[in-house]
Structures are given as structure tokens and as C-alpha cells.
Motif scaffolding. Sequence first.
Motif, PDB file in Angstrom:
ATOM      1  N   PHE A 270       0.834  -1.205   0.000  1.00  0.00           N
ATOM      2  CA  PHE A 270       0.000   0.000   0.000  1.00  0.00           C
ATOM      3  C   PHE A 270       0.870   1.257   0.000  1.00  0.00           C
ATOM      4  O   PHE A 270       0.616   2.205  -0.757  1.00  0.00           O
ATOM      5  N   GLU A 271       1.883   1.273   0.847  1.00  0.00           N
ATOM      6  CA  GLU A 271       2.782   2.425   0.906  1.00  0.00           C
ATOM      7  C   GLU A 271       3.452   2.666  -0.442  1.00  0.00           C
ATOM      8  O   GLU A 271       3.562   3.805  -0.915  1.00  0.00           O
ATOM      9  N   GLN A 272       3.901   1.579  -1.069  1.00  0.00           N
ATOM     10  CA  GLN A 272       4.627   1.702  -2.332  1.00  0.00           C
ATOM     11  C   GLN A 272       3.722   2.188  -3.462  1.00  0.00           C
ATOM     12  O   GLN A 272       4.063   3.133  -4.184  1.00  0.00           O
ATOM     13  N   HIS A 273       2.560   1.563  -3.617  1.00  0.00           N
ATOM     14  CA  HIS A 273       1.732   1.831  -4.792  1.00  0.00           C
ATOM     15  C   HIS A 273       0.917   3.114  -4.674  1.00  0.00           C
ATOM     16  O   HIS A 273       0.586   3.727  -5.690  1.00  0.00           O
ATOM     17  N   PHE A 274       0.593   3.529  -3.431  1.00  0.00           N
ATOM     18  CA  PHE A 274      -0.213   4.728  -3.277  1.00  0.00           C
ATOM     19  C   PHE A 274       0.554   5.878  -2.631  1.00  0.00           C
ATOM     20  O   PHE A 274      -0.042   6.908  -2.302  1.00  0.00           O
TER      21      PHE A 274
END
Length: 619
Positions: A270-274
Motif C-alpha cells: 500500500f505504501e509503495q503503490h499509493f
Amino acid sequence: MSLVRPEDWRPQGVDDLEPRAWEALRQTERSVLVTAGAGAGKTEFLAQKATYLLQTGLCPSPKRILAISFKRDAARNLAERVAKRCAPEQARRFNSYTFDAFAKSLVDRFRAAVPDPYRPPADYRLVLPRRQDYSDFLDTHEFRGVNAEQLERAIARARLPVANEGSELQRAVATYWEAQYNGQDDVPLSFPMINRLVELLIRQNPSILKALHLTYPVVFLDEFQDTTFAQFQLLRTAFDGSEAVLTAVGDDKQRIMVWAGAMPDAFAQFEQHFGAERISLICNWRSHEDLVRIQHVIASRIDPDVEEPEARADRLVDGDVAAIWEFVTEDEESDCLAQWIEREVQDGNVEPHDIAILVRMRADEVEGQLSPAFANRGLRLRNVARNVGDIAIQDLLGEDLTQILLRLMRLGSTARSPENWNAALLDLQFLEAVDPADETGQQLLQERLQKFVREMRRTLRRLDPVPESAAEAAQAAIDFIGTEVLRQAFPSYQRQPDFDRVWNGFTRLLQESLQHADTWSMALDEFEGLSQIALMTIHKSKGLEFHTMIFYGLDNQTWWSLTPNRLEELNSFFVAFTRAKQRAFFTLCTERGQPVAWIEDLLIPAGLRHIAAAELIGG
């Protein structure tokens, strides 16, 4: 209506928020990942953030907030909290779904835009396949190198379209889709299949994707640690590249659904993609300081970098709040447990239904061992893992059908119940698809409910509160709703055997409850487990909380799988321990097994001590 300036807004229904919750609430420019441990109030935080965005106009009309939870009761709970805090015209712009319900709503609305050959007919049928159904399919189509579990997971993760070529597993998935669409009179679709259809729909229809972005500039995701690969892929397809601001909340120490397909690295993904900012809440509003300190010891074993939480609950009991109770025989264990609980209840320290006895497995065997001793002390032990008919009591109590019928019967058995009245109105609103903005429709629902309550009260006055009356009383409630309406509203009831399983369980448990009650109101209390001590498995305790928790059997025979290298078992242990508000005890019976040495090495330095039977009862 008038809006509040963001700097003037205050939390609704609570005194205040912790500083980090304020920070996460006011973060509206970028996505945020809120990691929050047990008792941190994750659902309340989401309700407050929604209220903040709606009441300040930061989510302006006609734009909406999309909230996605994993279970319908969680989705409903969140919606009800927002409705209590916001004006109706604001609360209507908060759309709370489960993942499954959200996906289905898009398929139903934009079905005609689903690309061929995957476009379902309007009368497609929702199904809940069992593992045996997948096995039967593989046998019929002679896929010998694929098992049912592999096929089930592959269907849930495959990106459409699936070519009927390549590996045997891919060919099996393609054939499965073809068979659902072409092999029978109707088209049966499971929720994992609907998830895949929606992902295809929005990926190949830019206009629908744009409409989604314009409607939902704000997205909430609850219990994010349980997100599956397919659900995360759908989120990415729906909101990657948009200006939507996502808020995900969860606790990776409570990740116990990896076996069911949950992503092992959901937070990092989640941190990476958003591009999300991570904010960790540190307050624990459930447990007091002494319990929180022990919880932190276990949490640190799971994640050495975890911050120590701040306990905000008051300690309301004297004496030990966590200990290992040691017994020589199982009979001694049963007698001492019953005697200790009897004393605590008689002294007014705790109500019976605020005590839970947790077992790792074989709840029926433990019930047989404990019940005689408890009965001798006038205590009622309720094994919520026990089946009534073909459904476990705890599962039955969580069913939508059960909750709807209970609310209706409560209205018939009491002179006044505002809480059940409001909940029953929401039930009718959902079942009959009446828009909250439709004042005429809402008025008609109220009039219908008033008429039913009068009739239900007459029915219950006529029927003696005895087991033989259970079926007629329950039938009166379900007739008001309509069996077909219920089955159409809830996919899990569309198969007649699945509906019958819950309905028969409801009437059987009501019959049992009437054996111990003098009035209908008492019978419904009995049905819901008031004045009874709950016996349940560790896994079923998630989402619950109790004043006093007793772990039955902390030994190497019962917990043979609790080893240092099996993280998910330790997560389950941690989740169960954190359900306790005031006290958490463990029983160790040397007749049954030996201590789990490494767990004791972990807990005893944190303040737990061994207490022998004589000290426990004599203290």
C-alpha cells in the motif's frame, strides 16, 4: 447546511483524539496508512475522519466517501457511527460497503459494459462454492495435475481474459469460466469471480473509471492487513493514477488470514503503490497499563520495532491481572475454575457474560470437561462453538438473518426499545432499497414497522414462552420481512440449504433458550448469551472483547504448533490476549501436558507468575 471551518472542527461523540490520530485525520493531501494496535479504536478513527471531511466541506457535495470493510457488520457499524455524527444529507454521502458488495454494485450497474465473453446476464446467480465443488469440476474435466485449493486461489487471482492455453492450472481456470457461462441454464458467479469481472470492467472502460474517480475522491479501507491479492489488484486498477486520497487502517500483528489468501506484505504494498504516509496510533483504549505492558512484550516478539502503546483504560480490579494457573489434574482444574468464577461473580467483580474461556480447538471436549463443575456452582457455560442443527452458535449469532429477526422480536417483547427500533428501520431500508432521502418511503417504512410491532406484541402475549412456541413466534417475524426478500438481499441465503441451515439453527436455539426463561424478553437474553460464560476458540475471539479472559490449556500438547518460527500462530495468540480489558489468565494442567517453555520465558519476566490451585482458591 452550514459547514465548520477545519480549524474549528472538534471530534463528535468522544472527548478528544490522540495527537497522532489528529495528524492522520487532517492528512487530506496524500494517502495515509494508519497502523493501530489492539484497542486503538480504528473504526472510531475512520468515523471521525469521515465526519471531519463531511462537516468541513473538504469532501464537498455531491462527492462521496467510499468505505470498504471485510464484513457486513463492520461496514454497517461504520455507517451507523457516521450517521450518528453527521446531518442526514451529509451521512448519505458516506457509502460503506464490504469488498464483495462494492464489486457487485458495479457489476450490476455497468453489466452491459463488461466485455464479451464475460458479460453476465441480468439474472446471473450468486453462489458460494465449496471446496468439493471445485474438486468435482476438476474430476469432470479430467484435470489431474491441479487440486481444488489451487484452482480456487487461481480463479480469485486470475486477470481476465484467461486464455485456454499454457499450464494445466491456467487451462483449468479458463475452462471453469467457460463452464459457468455455457454449461447450464443460468450463470452462477461467486464473489471472487465478480471481483475479477469488475477489475476487467473498469480496466477496459475509461469512462466508468473516470466516473468512479469523480464520485469518490476519498476512500477508506478497514482491517487492511486482511486484504487479498485480488482485492488489492482491484483497488490499484480503480484508483492508481487518480487524485483519490486513500486511508487504510489495520494492524499487521493481527494478520491471521494469510491461510485464506491475505497478502503477507499488504502494508508495504500500500505504501509503495499509493505513496502513503504511515502514521502509527499508540493509545490503547481497551486495556489498562498492566495488561498493555504484557501485550507489548508479545507484540515485540512479532515485531521488534513496534512502539510501546499508551494505556488509556483504567484498572478496575485488585490482585493479579495476568497469571498462569497451575493444576495437577483436569478435575482439579475444572473445580477451581468454577469456584474462582463463582466467587468473582458473587463479589460483583464481573458479570458471567463478560468472562470468556478460550480454547485452541476441541471446544466440545472442553465443554464436557468443565460443564459439570460449573453447573454444581450454579454457573452456565455456553459453548458458542457448539452446533445447533448445522451451524455453530457463534456463527449463527453473527448471521444477518439472526440479527434482523432478533431486533424484530425484541420490539415485540419490550414496551420500548429505541435502539432496536432504529436498527429495524435500517434493516427495512436496506432490504427494500428505500433511499434515505425518500421521505415518503421512509414514512411508509415507519408505519409498516409500527403496525408489525403491535401485531408482534399481540402474538407474544398469546404464546406462552415455552419451547413449543418458538417456531410460531419466529415465523411471525420472518413473515413480516418475507423469506424471498431476505434470500434476494443476501447472496449467502440464495441456496435453499444455506437459508435452511440458518433458519433451522435460529428456531432450535430459540427453543433451547425458552427452556431457561419465564418471559420472551428473558428468552432473547438467553439466546444472546447474557448471564452465561462464553467458551470459544481462539480464532473466533477476533473482534470481541471481555472483562476477563481465561486461556484454557497453555501446554505443549494443546499448543504444539506454537513455536518460535510459526509467526501466524503467535499472531493468533496475540490477538486473543488483546481481547482482555481487565484480566487475562492461562491454565496449565500437568496431567494434560508440559509448559510451552519459550512462551513462559517470554511472559514471566513481563510479570506473570505461576499460581497453584491452593493459592488461587484460598486467595
